[in-house]
Scaffold this motif. Structure first.
Motif, PDB file in Angstrom:
ATOM      1  N   PRO A 143       2.870  12.227  57.846  1.00  0.00           N
ATOM      2  CA  PRO A 143       2.121  11.685  56.704  1.00  0.00           C
ATOM      3  C   PRO A 143       0.629  11.639  56.996  1.00  0.00           C
ATOM      4  CG  PRO A 143       4.046  10.329  57.194  1.00  0.00           C
ATOM      5  CD  PRO A 143       3.906  11.302  58.322  1.00  0.00           C
ATOM      6  N   GLY A 144      -0.174  11.851  55.982  1.00  0.00           N
ATOM      7  CA  GLY A 144      -1.617  11.788  56.148  1.00  0.00           C
ATOM      8  C   GLY A 144      -2.086  10.359  56.314  1.00  0.00           C
ATOM      9  N   TYR A 145      -3.232  10.205  56.939  1.00  0.00           N
ATOM     10  CA  TYR A 145      -3.784   8.865  57.110  1.00  0.00           C
ATOM     11  C   TYR A 145      -4.992   8.686  56.194  1.00  0.00           C
ATOM     12  CZ  TYR A 145      -6.773  11.594  60.310  1.00  0.00           C
ATOM     13  OH  TYR A 145      -7.597  12.545  60.858  1.00  0.00           O
ATOM     14  N   GLY A 146      -5.285   7.425  55.889  1.00  0.00           N
ATOM     15  CA  GLY A 146      -6.489   7.113  55.121  1.00  0.00           C
ATOM     16  C   GLY A 146      -6.350   7.241  53.620  1.00  0.00           C
ATOM     17  N   TYR A 147      -5.114   7.197  53.096  1.00  0.00           N
ATOM     18  CA  TYR A 147      -4.957   7.295  51.641  1.00  0.00           C
ATOM     19  C   TYR A 147      -5.147   5.913  51.030  1.00  0.00           C
ATOM     20  CZ  TYR A 147      -2.939   8.625  47.121  1.00  0.00           C
ATOM     21  OH  TYR A 147      -2.737   8.872  45.781  1.00  0.00           O
ATOM     22  N   ALA A 148      -6.293   5.697  50.403  1.00  0.00           N
ATOM     23  CA  ALA A 148      -6.711   4.358  49.988  1.00  0.00           C
ATOM     24  C   ALA A 148      -5.855   3.770  48.863  1.00  0.00           C
ATOM     25  CB  ALA A 148      -8.175   4.388  49.554  1.00  0.00           C
ATOM     26  N   VAL A 149      -5.167   4.607  48.081  1.00  0.00           N
ATOM     27  CA  VAL A 149      -4.405   4.097  46.940  1.00  0.00           C
ATOM     28  C   VAL A 149      -3.226   3.242  47.401  1.00  0.00           C
ATOM     29  CG1 VAL A 149      -2.995   4.790  44.953  1.00  0.00           C
ATOM     30  CG2 VAL A 149      -5.123   6.001  45.470  1.00  0.00           C
ATOM     31  N   ARG A 150      -2.687   3.535  48.605  1.00  0.00           N
ATOM     32  CA  ARG A 150      -1.586   2.732  49.116  1.00  0.00           C
ATOM     33  C   ARG A 150      -2.084   1.316  49.402  1.00  0.00           C
ATOM     34  NH1 ARG A 150      -0.573   7.491  52.783  1.00  0.00           N
ATOM     35  NH2 ARG A 150       1.006   8.750  51.745  1.00  0.00           N
ATOM     36  N   ASP A 151      -1.202   0.322  49.191  1.00  0.00           N
ATOM     37  CA  ASP A 151      -1.592  -1.049  49.494  1.00  0.00           C
ATOM     38  C   ASP A 151      -1.607  -1.262  51.003  1.00  0.00           C
ATOM     39  OD1 ASP A 151       1.065  -1.641  50.389  1.00  0.00           O
ATOM     40  OD2 ASP A 151       1.651  -2.028  48.322  1.00  0.00           O
ATOM     41  N   LYS A 152      -2.147  -2.402  51.415  1.00  0.00           N
ATOM     42  CA  LYS A 152      -2.367  -2.652  52.837  1.00  0.00           C
ATOM     43  C   LYS A 152      -1.074  -2.636  53.631  1.00  0.00           C
ATOM     44  CE  LYS A 152      -4.524  -5.915  56.025  1.00  0.00           C
ATOM     45  NZ  LYS A 152      -5.291  -7.204  56.142  1.00  0.00           N
ATOM     46  N   SER A 153      -0.023  -3.255  53.103  1.00  0.00           N
ATOM     47  CA  SER A 153       1.250  -3.305  53.822  1.00  0.00           C
ATOM     48  C   SER A 153       1.844  -1.914  53.999  1.00  0.00           C
ATOM     49  CB  SER A 153       2.241  -4.204  53.076  1.00  0.00           C
ATOM     50  OG  SER A 153       2.517  -3.687  51.779  1.00  0.00           O
ATOM     51  N   GLN A 154       1.696  -1.058  52.981  1.00  0.00           N
ATOM     52  CA  GLN A 154       2.219   0.301  53.078  1.00  0.00           C
ATOM     53  C   GLN A 154       1.412   1.121  54.062  1.00  0.00           C
ATOM     54  OE1 GLN A 154       2.163   2.652  49.458  1.00  0.00           O
ATOM     55  NE2 GLN A 154       4.109   3.617  49.994  1.00  0.00           N
ATOM     56  N   ARG A 155       0.094   0.914  54.103  1.00  0.00           N
ATOM     57  CA  ARG A 155      -0.738   1.637  55.062  1.00  0.00           C
ATOM     58  C   ARG A 155      -0.370   1.246  56.488  1.00  0.00           C
ATOM     59  NH1 ARG A 155      -4.984   0.432  51.405  1.00  0.00           N
ATOM     60  NH2 ARG A 155      -5.859  -1.117  52.849  1.00  0.00           N
ATOM     61  N   LEU A 156      -0.119  -0.047  56.700  1.00  0.00           N
ATOM     62  CA  LEU A 156       0.283  -0.499  58.032  1.00  0.00           C
ATOM     63  C   LEU A 156       1.630   0.076  58.430  1.00  0.00           C
ATOM     64  CD1 LEU A 156      -0.822  -4.260  57.890  1.00  0.00           C
ATOM     65  CD2 LEU A 156      -1.886  -2.404  59.207  1.00  0.00           C
ATOM     66  N   GLU A 157       2.542   0.178  57.479  1.00  0.00           N
ATOM     67  CA  GLU A 157       3.858   0.748  57.749  1.00  0.00           C
ATOM     68  C   GLU A 157       3.739   2.220  58.123  1.00  0.00           C
ATOM     69  OE1 GLU A 157       8.070   1.611  55.373  1.00  0.00           O
ATOM     70  OE2 GLU A 157       6.580   0.246  54.533  1.00  0.00           O
ATOM     71  N   PHE A 158       2.892   2.943  57.386  1.00  0.00           N
ATOM     72  CA  PHE A 158       2.680   4.359  57.683  1.00  0.00           C
ATOM     73  C   PHE A 158       2.038   4.522  59.056  1.00  0.00           C
ATOM     74  CE2 PHE A 158       3.089   7.310  53.903  1.00  0.00           C
ATOM     75  CZ  PHE A 158       4.029   6.507  53.275  1.00  0.00           C
ATOM     76  N   ARG A 159       1.056   3.677  59.346  1.00  0.00           N
ATOM     77  CA  ARG A 159       0.387   3.767  60.644  1.00  0.00           C
ATOM     78  C   ARG A 159       1.360   3.519  61.780  1.00  0.00           C
ATOM     79  NH1 ARG A 159      -5.019   0.381  62.561  1.00  0.00           N
ATOM     80  NH2 ARG A 159      -4.986   1.066  64.739  1.00  0.00           N
ATOM     81  N   ARG A 160       2.234   2.525  61.607  1.00  0.00           N
ATOM     82  CA  ARG A 160       3.218   2.219  62.635  1.00  0.00           C
ATOM     83  C   ARG A 160       4.176   3.402  62.842  1.00  0.00           C
ATOM     84  NH1 ARG A 160       5.347  -1.718  60.242  1.00  0.00           N
ATOM     85  NH2 ARG A 160       3.770  -3.226  60.905  1.00  0.00           N
ATOM     86  N   MET A 161       4.608   4.015  61.755  1.00  0.00           N
ATOM     87  CA  MET A 161       5.515   5.148  61.846  1.00  0.00           C
ATOM     88  C   MET A 161       4.858   6.322  62.562  1.00  0.00           C
ATOM     89  SD  MET A 161       7.440   7.214  58.755  1.00  0.00           S
ATOM     90  CE  MET A 161       5.921   7.387  57.818  1.00  0.00           C
ATOM     91  N   ILE A 162       3.603   6.611  62.204  1.00  0.00           N
ATOM     92  CA  ILE A 162       2.886   7.727  62.809  1.00  0.00           C
ATOM     93  C   ILE A 162       2.658   7.485  64.293  1.00  0.00           C
ATOM     94  CG2 ILE A 162       0.672   8.945  62.848  1.00  0.00           C
ATOM     95  CD1 ILE A 162       0.534   8.436  59.792  1.00  0.00           C
ATOM     96  N   GLU A 163       2.193   6.287  64.636  1.00  0.00           N
ATOM     97  CA  GLU A 163       1.900   5.988  66.030  1.00  0.00           C
ATOM     98  C   GLU A 163       3.155   6.002  66.881  1.00  0.00           C
ATOM     99  OE1 GLU A 163      -0.268   2.339  66.127  1.00  0.00           O
ATOM    100  OE2 GLU A 163      -2.167   3.277  65.521  1.00  0.00           O
TER     101      GLU A 163
END
Length: 264
Positions: A143-163
């Protein structure tokens, strides 16, 4: 200073290069060592130059490294790293800021136009997608990073998955980070590259959409990135230049992947 560790996976071993007091060493004759900031790995009984050995491996690539992709098939999508395919096939992961042209690049690279989903709307890739190439290695669409439309909780979830995938997946041999060649070095890209470098992740940088620039502008763009990275990196990661529309950079990327595969 950071040292580019992408070459660590050119050696046929499962060890990772990381920054820490006591870490597995990528040099085949030293299984446990201490990686010092000066780029020298110290281990009981002597000192081995990590950079020198890896540089020797890269400067003497295997012959006949031209890759022809005959098959490319979707395997599965995973929400967690423990759901990823089992086995020991090498994995090459692609990641970048949303709308950098990742899906188009994957389709161009494999030669299968509908393999990765493309969309004018950024942020469509939301899972870890595995594709099996030539029955020999996995191409991984992250998944791409830095997509601002996602809410904060979803961005954190994506970051955790990627890392978790990047830092824990033993099959990962190289991370390709995509950046838009038309733009000034973006803070979010530089921070991500820095984070991966500090974690010792073997990485390469792909500058996309080069057909939109003249040769001189592309040269300037490359030099800007390298100048910024050189402030923290002792050895820069390799750069590749691609255009999905013009099919440019495909052979160089495939040759690079094949040269690594032949050493595993």
């Amino acid at each position: 200073m950071l040292v580019c560790s992408h070459k660590s996976r050119l050696l046929p071993l499962p060890y990772r290069l990381a920054l820490g007091p006591s870490v597995p060493c990528p040099i085949i004759w030293a299984k446990e060592c201490t990686f010092a900031p000066d780029g020298v790995s110290h281990f009981p009984g002597g000192v081995c130059s990590t950079n020198h050995a890896l540089r020797m491996a890269w400067n003497n690539p295997p012959q006949n490294t031209r890759m022809v992709i005959k098959t490319a098939e979707f395997i599965k999508s995973s929400a967690r790293v423990d759901q990823c395919p089992e086995g020991h096939l090498p994995e090459y992961a692609f990641i970048g800021r949303s709308n950098v042209g990742k899906s188009s690049l994957i389709n161009m690279l494999t030669g299968f136009g509908g393999l990765a989903m493309t969309s004018s709307k950024p942020g469509k890739t939301q899972l870890i997608n595995h594709f099996l190439i030539n029955k020999q290695w996995h191409l991984v669409d992250l998944p791409g990073y830095g997509y601002a439309v996602r809410d904060k909780s979803q961005r954190l979830e994506f970051r955790r998955m990627i890392e978790q995938y990047i830092l824990e997946r033993e099959q990962l041999v190289n991370l390709f980070i995509l950046v838009d060649s038309r733009l000034e070095p973006q803070k979010i890209d530089l921070e991500f590259i820095q984070q991966m470098g500090e974690a010792g992740v073997p990485l390469s940088i792909i500058m996309t959409k080069i057909d939109k620039l003249s040769f001189s502008k592309l040269k300037e763009s490359k030099e800007r990135y390298q100048k910024v990275l050189a402030e923290e990196w002792e050895e820069l990661p390799p750069f590749f230049f691609t255009s999905s529309e013009k099919n440019e950079g495909r052979d160089e990327l495939l040759q690079y992947i094949e040269s690594i595969n032949q050493t595993l």
